[in-house]
Write a protein that holds these residues in place. Sequence first.
Motif, PDB file in Angstrom:
ATOM      1  N   ALA A  16       0.823  -1.210   0.000  1.00 19.62           N
ATOM      2  CA  ALA A  16       0.000   0.000   0.000  1.00 19.62           C
ATOM      3  C   ALA A  16       0.857   1.261   0.000  1.00 19.62           C
ATOM      4  CB  ALA A  16      -0.928   0.001   1.215  1.00 19.62           C
ATOM      5  N   ALA A  17       2.061   1.164   0.571  1.00 21.36           N
ATOM      6  CA  ALA A  17       2.934   2.335   0.661  1.00 21.36           C
ATOM      7  C   ALA A  17       3.342   2.858  -0.710  1.00 21.36           C
ATOM      8  CB  ALA A  17       4.181   2.005   1.483  1.00 21.36           C
ATOM      9  N   ARG A  18       3.315   1.979  -1.712  1.00 21.94           N
ATOM     10  CA  ARG A  18       3.705   2.449  -3.055  1.00 21.94           C
ATOM     11  C   ARG A  18       2.742   3.506  -3.566  1.00 21.94           C
ATOM     12  NH1 ARG A  18       2.099  -2.922  -6.652  1.00 21.94           N
ATOM     13  NH2 ARG A  18      -0.015  -3.147  -5.830  1.00 21.94           N
ATOM     14  N   TRP A  19       1.445   3.402  -3.173  1.00 23.30           N
ATOM     15  CA  TRP A  19       0.477   4.410  -3.613  1.00 23.30           C
ATOM     16  C   TRP A  19       0.676   5.716  -2.868  1.00 23.30           C
ATOM     17  CZ3 TRP A  19      -0.950   3.032  -7.998  1.00 23.30           C
ATOM     18  CH2 TRP A  19      -1.228   1.705  -8.307  1.00 23.30           C
ATOM     19  N   THR A  20       1.164   5.631  -1.634  1.00 22.20           N
ATOM     20  CA  THR A  20       1.542   6.847  -0.910  1.00 22.20           C
ATOM     21  C   THR A  20       2.679   7.548  -1.637  1.00 22.20           C
ATOM     22  OG1 THR A  20       0.835   6.034   1.254  1.00 22.20           O
ATOM     23  CG2 THR A  20       2.547   7.723   1.239  1.00 22.20           C
ATOM     24  N   VAL A  21       3.655   6.770  -2.094  1.00 22.29           N
ATOM     25  CA  VAL A  21       4.801   7.336  -2.814  1.00 22.29           C
ATOM     26  C   VAL A  21       4.354   7.943  -4.141  1.00 22.29           C
ATOM     27  CG1 VAL A  21       6.995   6.800  -3.939  1.00 22.29           C
ATOM     28  CG2 VAL A  21       6.446   5.767  -1.722  1.00 22.29           C
ATOM     29  N   VAL A  22       3.508   7.216  -4.876  1.00 22.13           N
ATOM     30  CA  VAL A  22       3.044   7.710  -6.181  1.00 22.13           C
ATOM     31  C   VAL A  22       2.240   8.995  -6.020  1.00 22.13           C
ATOM     32  CG1 VAL A  22       1.521   7.215  -8.132  1.00 22.13           C
ATOM     33  CG2 VAL A  22       3.064   5.447  -7.284  1.00 22.13           C
ATOM     34  N   LEU A  25       4.543  11.910  -5.194  1.00 25.82           N
ATOM     35  CA  LEU A  25       5.299  12.378  -6.358  1.00 25.82           C
ATOM     36  C   LEU A  25       4.425  13.187  -7.300  1.00 25.82           C
ATOM     37  CD1 LEU A  25       7.499   9.242  -7.178  1.00 25.82           C
ATOM     38  CD2 LEU A  25       8.250  11.423  -6.200  1.00 25.82           C
ATOM     39  N   ILE A  26       3.182  12.728  -7.513  1.00 26.08           N
ATOM     40  CA  ILE A  26       2.259  13.477  -8.379  1.00 26.08           C
ATOM     41  C   ILE A  26       1.991  14.860  -7.792  1.00 26.08           C
ATOM     42  CG2 ILE A  26      -0.129  13.592  -9.201  1.00 26.08           C
ATOM     43  CD1 ILE A  26      -0.024  10.563  -9.548  1.00 26.08           C
ATOM     44  N   ALA A  27       1.713  14.892  -6.484  1.00 24.67           N
ATOM     45  CA  ALA A  27       1.426  16.168  -5.822  1.00 24.67           C
ATOM     46  C   ALA A  27       2.639  17.079  -5.844  1.00 24.67           C
ATOM     47  CB  ALA A  27       0.983  15.916  -4.384  1.00 24.67           C
ATOM     48  N   PHE A  28       3.817  16.524  -5.632  1.00 23.43           N
ATOM     49  CA  PHE A  28       5.029  17.344  -5.559  1.00 23.43           C
ATOM     50  C   PHE A  28       5.422  17.872  -6.937  1.00 23.43           C
ATOM     51  CE2 PHE A  28       9.623  18.046  -4.963  1.00 23.43           C
ATOM     52  CZ  PHE A  28       9.572  18.888  -3.867  1.00 23.43           C
ATOM     53  N   ILE A  29       5.385  17.005  -7.940  1.00 27.73           N
ATOM     54  CA  ILE A  29       5.759  17.440  -9.296  1.00 27.73           C
ATOM     55  C   ILE A  29       4.711  18.394  -9.859  1.00 27.73           C
ATOM     56  CG2 ILE A  29       6.148  16.673 -11.659  1.00 27.73           C
ATOM     57  CD1 ILE A  29       7.286  14.061 -10.473  1.00 27.73           C
ATOM     58  N   GLY A  30       3.431  18.012  -9.722  1.00 33.73           N
ATOM     59  CA  GLY A  30       2.364  18.888 -10.199  1.00 33.73           C
ATOM     60  C   GLY A  30       2.342  20.206  -9.447  1.00 33.73           C
ATOM     61  N   GLY A  31       2.521  20.133  -8.123  1.00 39.21           N
ATOM     62  CA  GLY A  31       2.565  21.352  -7.319  1.00 39.21           C
ATOM     63  C   GLY A  31       3.751  22.220  -7.669  1.00 39.21           C
ATOM     64  N   GLY A  32       4.856  21.585  -8.027  1.00 39.04           N
ATOM     65  CA  GLY A  32       6.038  22.351  -8.428  1.00 39.04           C
ATOM     66  C   GLY A  32       5.811  23.114  -9.719  1.00 39.04           C
ATOM     67  N   ILE A  33       5.139  22.467 -10.677  1.00 38.98           N
ATOM     68  CA  ILE A  33       4.855  23.133 -11.956  1.00 38.98           C
ATOM     69  C   ILE A  33       3.901  24.309 -11.750  1.00 38.98           C
ATOM     70  CG2 ILE A  33       3.766  22.835 -14.217  1.00 38.98           C
ATOM     71  CD1 ILE A  33       4.769  19.900 -14.120  1.00 38.98           C
ATOM     72  N   VAL A  34       2.816  24.062 -11.000  1.00 41.23           N
ATOM     73  CA  VAL A  34       1.852  25.137 -10.735  1.00 41.23           C
ATOM     74  C   VAL A  34       2.500  26.224  -9.887  1.00 41.23           C
ATOM     75  CG1 VAL A  34      -0.371  25.724  -9.695  1.00 41.23           C
ATOM     76  CG2 VAL A  34      -0.101  23.556 -10.921  1.00 41.23           C
ATOM     77  N   GLY A  35       3.285  25.819  -8.890  1.00 39.20           N
ATOM     78  CA  GLY A  35       3.940  26.787  -8.014  1.00 39.20           C
ATOM     79  C   GLY A  35       4.912  27.680  -8.760  1.00 39.20           C
ATOM     80  N   MET A  36       5.664  27.110  -9.709  1.00 40.50           N
ATOM     81  CA  MET A  36       6.592  27.923 -10.505  1.00 40.50           C
ATOM     82  C   MET A  36       5.834  28.897 -11.390  1.00 40.50           C
ATOM     83  SD  MET A  36       9.608  28.818 -11.265  1.00 40.50           S
ATOM     84  CE  MET A  36      10.554  27.581 -10.358  1.00 40.50           C
ATOM     85  N   THR A  37       4.693  28.459 -11.930  1.00 31.76           N
ATOM     86  CA  THR A  37       3.861  29.357 -12.738  1.00 31.76           C
ATOM     87  C   THR A  37       3.347  30.522 -11.900  1.00 31.76           C
ATOM     88  OG1 THR A  37       3.158  27.473 -14.100  1.00 31.76           O
ATOM     89  CG2 THR A  37       1.824  29.477 -14.226  1.00 31.76           C
ATOM     90  N   LEU A  38       2.909  30.225 -10.692  1.00 32.51           N
ATOM     91  CA  LEU A  38       2.425  31.273  -9.790  1.00 32.51           C
ATOM     92  C   LEU A  38       3.555  32.232  -9.414  1.00 32.51           C
ATOM     93  CD1 LEU A  38       0.233  29.084  -7.398  1.00 32.51           C
ATOM     94  CD2 LEU A  38      -0.597  30.694  -9.123  1.00 32.51           C
TER      95      LEU A  38
END
Length: 217
Positions: A16-22, A25-38
């Motif tokens: 189950a921990a693999r879904w926590t990791v996935v 990563l989605i939140a961090f990478i996606g948040g990084g892209i949106v955060g850089m745009t902001l």
Amino acid sequence: MVEFSAWDIFRNLLLAARWTVVLSLIAFIGGGIVGMTLLIARLTKSVWAERFVAAYVALFQGTPLLMQLFLAYFGIALFGINTSPWVAAALALTLYTSAFLAEIWRGCVASIPRGQWEAAQSLAMNFGEQLRHVVLPQATRIAIPPTVGFLVQVIKGTALASVIGFIELTKAGTMITNATFKPFVVYSCVALLYFGLCYPISWYAKKLERKINEARR
């Protein structure tokens, strides 16, 4: 009651921990892209862009992540769109992460002396060139430790996704507890796995911070 050994419990939680990791990563990478745009929008000095970003950051930093997860899961359904816990969790965590990363990075850019901007401007660089060649390379060195450190908060924040039915580490722990009636063993394993995910990142963030502080002396 289903009989599980401690190893069986740990093995199932590890899956189950693999879904926590996935999700992290989605939140961090996606948040990084949106955060850089902001961040870039805020640095353009446009009054409306700056107000929008300030309101965006205030909204997501000033409301509990739990409420944001509920709103993402149930709010999208109001528009007649069927959504899954996976999509709602990824969306809510991405927006939450982007608000914090945008503010972290804004502080790092603000720490760059104004003279660096003026020097770049004197070389006839436009706004994009000033950011790319002068400001961001310096700000990145400062931003790495707090950015890596915030990843720990994102990983722990994924535990709240269990309330909307997303099966990650915490949700799996609850399900296994209900089947085995061994809460102490199960949640000890959950805590151990979270520690195994978060501690190396915290250690690495501190190491990076020490290196940058030594390089700036």
